[in-house]
Write an enzyme that holds these catalytic residues in place. Structure first.
Site, PDB file in Angstrom:
ATOM      1  N   PHE A 176       0.642  -1.256   0.035  1.00 40.23           N
ATOM      2  CA  PHE A 176      -0.107   0.169   0.001  1.00 40.23           C
ATOM      3  C   PHE A 176       0.970   1.256  -0.153  1.00 40.23           C
ATOM      4  CE2 PHE A 176      -2.824   2.422   3.369  1.00 40.23           C
ATOM      5  CZ  PHE A 176      -3.261   3.351   2.240  1.00 40.23           C
TER       6      PHE A 176
ATOM      7  N   ALA B  71       7.193  -5.211   5.850  1.00 41.86           N
ATOM      8  CA  ALA B  71       6.966  -5.765   7.305  1.00 41.86           C
ATOM      9  C   ALA B  71       5.811  -6.645   6.989  1.00 41.86           C
ATOM     10  CB  ALA B  71       6.619  -4.366   8.132  1.00 41.86           C
TER      11      ALA B  71
ATOM     12  N   SER C   9       2.658  -6.607   8.355  1.00 40.65           N
ATOM     13  CA  SER C   9       1.934  -5.319   8.494  1.00 40.65           C
ATOM     14  C   SER C   9       0.475  -5.675   9.076  1.00 40.65           C
ATOM     15  CB  SER C   9       1.736  -4.521   7.311  1.00 40.65           C
ATOM     16  OG  SER C   9       0.821  -5.332   6.560  1.00 40.65           O
TER      17      SER C   9
ATOM     18  N   SER D  56       4.930   2.534  13.788  1.00 43.08           N
ATOM     19  CA  SER D  56       3.331   2.546  14.002  1.00 43.08           C
ATOM     20  C   SER D  56       2.800   3.236  15.196  1.00 43.08           C
ATOM     21  CB  SER D  56       3.157   1.222  13.847  1.00 43.08           C
ATOM     22  OG  SER D  56       1.670   0.970  14.101  1.00 43.08           O
TER      23      SER D  56
ATOM     24  N   TYR E 286       3.133  -7.399  17.102  1.00 36.80           N
ATOM     25  CA  TYR E 286       3.350  -6.108  16.055  1.00 36.80           C
ATOM     26  C   TYR E 286       4.021  -4.753  16.567  1.00 36.80           C
ATOM     27  CZ  TYR E 286       2.450  -2.659  12.458  1.00 36.80           C
ATOM     28  OH  TYR E 286       2.438  -1.880  11.817  1.00 36.80           O
TER      29      TYR E 286
ATOM     30  N   LYS F 120      -4.734  -5.505   0.635  1.00 39.54           N
ATOM     31  CA  LYS F 120      -4.267  -5.826   2.150  1.00 39.54           C
ATOM     32  C   LYS F 120      -5.675  -6.791   2.577  1.00 39.54           C
ATOM     33  CE  LYS F 120      -2.325  -3.157   4.886  1.00 39.54           C
ATOM     34  NZ  LYS F 120      -2.099  -1.725   5.748  1.00 39.54           N
TER      35      LYS F 120
ATOM     36  N   ARG G 290     -10.222   7.094  16.317  1.00 37.89           N
ATOM     37  CA  ARG G 290      -8.789   6.901  16.049  1.00 37.89           C
ATOM     38  C   ARG G 290      -8.478   8.087  15.067  1.00 37.89           C
ATOM     39  NH1 ARG G 290      -7.598   0.891  14.782  1.00 37.89           N
ATOM     40  NH2 ARG G 290      -8.390  -0.192  16.619  1.00 37.89           N
TER      41      ARG G 290
HETATM   42  N1  NAD Z   1      -1.415   1.075   6.787  1.00 34.11           N
HETATM   43  C1  NAD Z   1      -1.408   1.476   7.995  1.00 34.11           C
HETATM   44  O1  NAD Z   1      -2.243   2.074   8.383  1.00 34.11           O
HETATM   45  C2  NAD Z   1      -0.061   1.495   8.666  1.00 34.11           C
HETATM   46  C3  NAD Z   1      -0.106   1.947  10.148  1.00 34.11           C
HETATM   47  C4  NAD Z   1       1.175   1.887  10.762  1.00 34.11           C
HETATM   48  C5  NAD Z   1       2.223   1.364  10.371  1.00 34.11           C
HETATM   49  N2  NAD Z   1       2.196   0.786   9.211  1.00 34.11           N
HETATM   50  C6  NAD Z   1       3.351   0.013   8.477  1.00 34.11           C
HETATM   51  O2  NAD Z   1       3.745   0.850   7.222  1.00 34.11           O
HETATM   52  C7  NAD Z   1       4.473  -0.076   6.152  1.00 34.11           C
HETATM   53  C8  NAD Z   1       3.643  -0.313   5.174  1.00 34.11           C
HETATM   54  O3  NAD Z   1       2.395  -0.678   5.586  1.00 34.11           O
HETATM   55  P1  NAD Z   1       1.189  -1.082   4.376  1.00 34.11           P
HETATM   56  O4  NAD Z   1      -0.031  -0.511   5.168  1.00 34.11           O
HETATM   57  O5  NAD Z   1       1.749  -0.408   3.019  1.00 34.11           O
HETATM   58  O6  NAD Z   1       1.272  -2.673   4.590  1.00 34.11           O
HETATM   59  P2  NAD Z   1       1.443  -3.521   3.190  1.00 34.11           P
HETATM   60  O7  NAD Z   1       1.293  -4.915   3.854  1.00 34.11           O
HETATM   61  O8  NAD Z   1       0.538  -3.288   1.744  1.00 34.11           O
HETATM   62  O9  NAD Z   1       3.009  -3.570   2.649  1.00 34.11           O
HETATM   63  C9  NAD Z   1       4.139  -4.129   3.235  1.00 34.11           C
HETATM   64  C10 NAD Z   1       4.675  -4.715   2.114  1.00 34.11           C
HETATM   65  O10 NAD Z   1       5.895  -5.498   2.625  1.00 34.11           O
HETATM   66  C11 NAD Z   1       5.961  -6.727   1.790  1.00 34.11           C
HETATM   67  N3  NAD Z   1       6.617  -7.693   2.645  1.00 34.11           N
HETATM   68  C12 NAD Z   1       6.248  -8.263   3.789  1.00 34.11           C
HETATM   69  N4  NAD Z   1       7.184  -9.442   4.397  1.00 34.11           N
HETATM   70  C13 NAD Z   1       8.414  -8.942   3.452  1.00 34.11           C
HETATM   71  C14 NAD Z   1       9.676  -9.793   3.314  1.00 34.11           C
HETATM   72  N5  NAD Z   1       9.938 -10.588   4.263  1.00 34.11           N
HETATM   73  N6  NAD Z   1      10.560  -9.225   2.260  1.00 34.11           N
HETATM   74  C15 NAD Z   1      10.158  -8.350   1.462  1.00 34.11           C
HETATM   75  N7  NAD Z   1       8.945  -7.790   1.619  1.00 34.11           N
HETATM   76  C16 NAD Z   1       7.927  -8.299   2.270  1.00 34.11           C
HETATM   77  C17 NAD Z   1       4.655  -7.097   1.320  1.00 34.11           C
HETATM   78  O11 NAD Z   1       4.566  -7.939   0.550  1.00 34.11           O
HETATM   79  C18 NAD Z   1       3.833  -5.889   1.044  1.00 34.11           C
HETATM   80  O12 NAD Z   1       3.922  -5.490  -0.236  1.00 34.11           O
HETATM   81  C19 NAD Z   1       4.699  -1.306   7.114  1.00 34.11           C
HETATM   82  O13 NAD Z   1       5.960  -1.301   7.773  1.00 34.11           O
HETATM   83  C20 NAD Z   1       3.498  -1.212   8.283  1.00 34.11           C
HETATM   84  O14 NAD Z   1       3.750  -1.873   9.376  1.00 34.11           O
HETATM   85  C21 NAD Z   1       1.126   0.722   8.367  1.00 34.11           C
END
Ligand code: NAD
Length: 335
Positions: A21, A100, A102, A139, A160, A199, A230
């Site tokens: 995302f 991550a 996520s 996060s 997490y 997701k 939130r």
């Molecule tokens: N979306 C939110 O509301 C939110 C809030 C707080 C923190 N975050 C953090 O922001 C970051 C991005 O989140 P997001 O919402 O885009 O989630 P997401 O799951 O869409 O993106 C994470 C990406 O990491 C990739 N991934 C997972 N494990 C992997 C690995 N071992 N090696 C390589 N790639 C890997 C996944 O394929 C995915 O494309 C993450 O670190 C998440 O924890 C997101």
């Protein structure tokens, strides 16, 4: 919109988790605003593998990158050989670390720590070798049971959230040691916006309620949802924070939210208003009590001060901007 004077056209940018995302939105931000920039997306992409909670092990999806013209590498941040290849084949100027686990409900603590914590330090070492500035995703889940949403008051209540606190601790350690690069950890609050759809159940409730409403289903809220509030933040403001984090006044860990808590009930009301469909609301018991955040609201004073960040989207404005995409996804993916 350009959020900085940095000319990224001459820069090489690594985006881990770039098929997810937030990572894919960053990739398109650079492609659209700095077409000469060298953008490398590194992501594990999805397979059929699932965790014990039934969710996919990784959510990366090629559809998030349709139209992307940079480099795509399928790899695993837990794989030392994959990381070595990145280290020797490129010379990065900026690393945006979004990869991550996520999903906040994953129970496998071993993989959680390896992926979120240990791999981050490995990437940080590459950043230091390359003299690349590191911007990584922390996060709001780090606050967990805390009622104070300021750095230093973390109280994670799931694996997490704990993993993200450990990333922040690593960051603090490196900053204290004194290093040549800047490191900025961004504690995102609840993000919503385009390219989150894949997701699945972990996508924001904005898109999930939006599709329930469009399907003609009565949106299902947890009991007491008018009091579950939130800090929901639109993806464009997350991009702004990431770009401004490239040139911080000070390395550190910063909240990224709007500074205003809103209820889940508000989301449904705004969606029903924007979609012009009023199909009421249904209330169901909350199965996550114990590891669920009932209130989050980012304190963003230091983010404003040290990154120059200023949220631009209220929830009304963010949802309004997102509506055409919610409808497009409904037609192409849901119906
Ligand atoms: N979306 C939110 O509301 C939110 C809030 C707080 C923190 N975050 C953090 O922001 C970051 C991005 O989140 P997001 O919402 O885009 O989630 P997401 O799951 O869409 O993106 C994470 C990406 O990491 C990739 N991934 C997972 N494990 C992997 C690995 N071992 N090696 C390589 N790639 C890997 C996944 O394929 C995915 O494309 C993450 O670190 C998440 O924890 C997101």
């Amino acid at each position: 919109m350009k959020y900085t004077d940095i000319d990224f056209n001459t820069k090489t940018i690594l985006i881990t988790g770039g098929a997810g995302f937030i990572g894919s939105n960053l990739a398109f931000y650079f492609q659209n605003n700095y077409p000469q920039s060298n953008i490398i997306v590194f992501d594990k992409f999805r397979s059929d593998d699932t965790f014990s909670n039934g969710a996919l092990k990784s959510f990366g999806h090629y559809k998030n990158l349709l139209g992307f013209s940079g480099t795509v590498i399928s790899g695993d941040i837990n794989d030392k050989i994959d990381l070595k290849e990145l280290e020797i084949n490129y010379k990065f100027d900026y690393i945006f670390h979004e990869a991550a686990i996520s999903d906040t409900t994953v129970q496998e603590q071993d993989v959680m720590m390896k992926t979120n914590v240990n791999a981050y330090e490995d990437l940080l070492k590459i950043a230091i070798k390359h003299n690349a500035n590191m911007i990584y995703a922390s996060s709001a889940a780090t606050y967990g049971d805390s009622d104070r949403f300021e750095v230093g008051y973390e109280q994670p209540n799931n694996a997490y959230g704990f993993s993200k606190v450990m990333m922040d601790n690593i960051t603090a350690k490196y900053i204290k040691q004194g290093i040549n690069i800047s490191i900025v950890g961004l504690k995102y609050f609840n993000v919503y916006g385009q390219r989150e759809f894949f997701k699945n159940k972990t996508a924001s409730m904005v898109v999930q309620f939006g599709h329930q409403i469009l399907k003609g289903i009565t949106p299902k809220l947890f009991e007491g949802s008018d009091k579950i509030v939130r800090d929901f933040i639109y993806i464009e403001d997350i991009i702004q924070a990431n770009i401004k984090a490239c040139n911080p006044k000070k390395s550190g860990i910063y909240n990224v939210g709007t500074g205003k808590a809103r209820s889940f009930e508000d989301i449904v009301n705004i969606l029903q208003h924007e979609l012009k469909i009023d199909n009421g609301k249904e209330y169901i018991p909350n199965p996550f009590i114990g590891s669920y955040q009932f209130f989050t609201q980012a304190v963003i004073d230091t983010t404003k001060e040290n990154l120059g960040y200023e949220p631009r989207f209220t929830m009304e404005e963010g949802i309004q901007a997102y509506i055409p995409e919610i409808k497009r996804l409904f037609e192409s993916e849901v119906k």
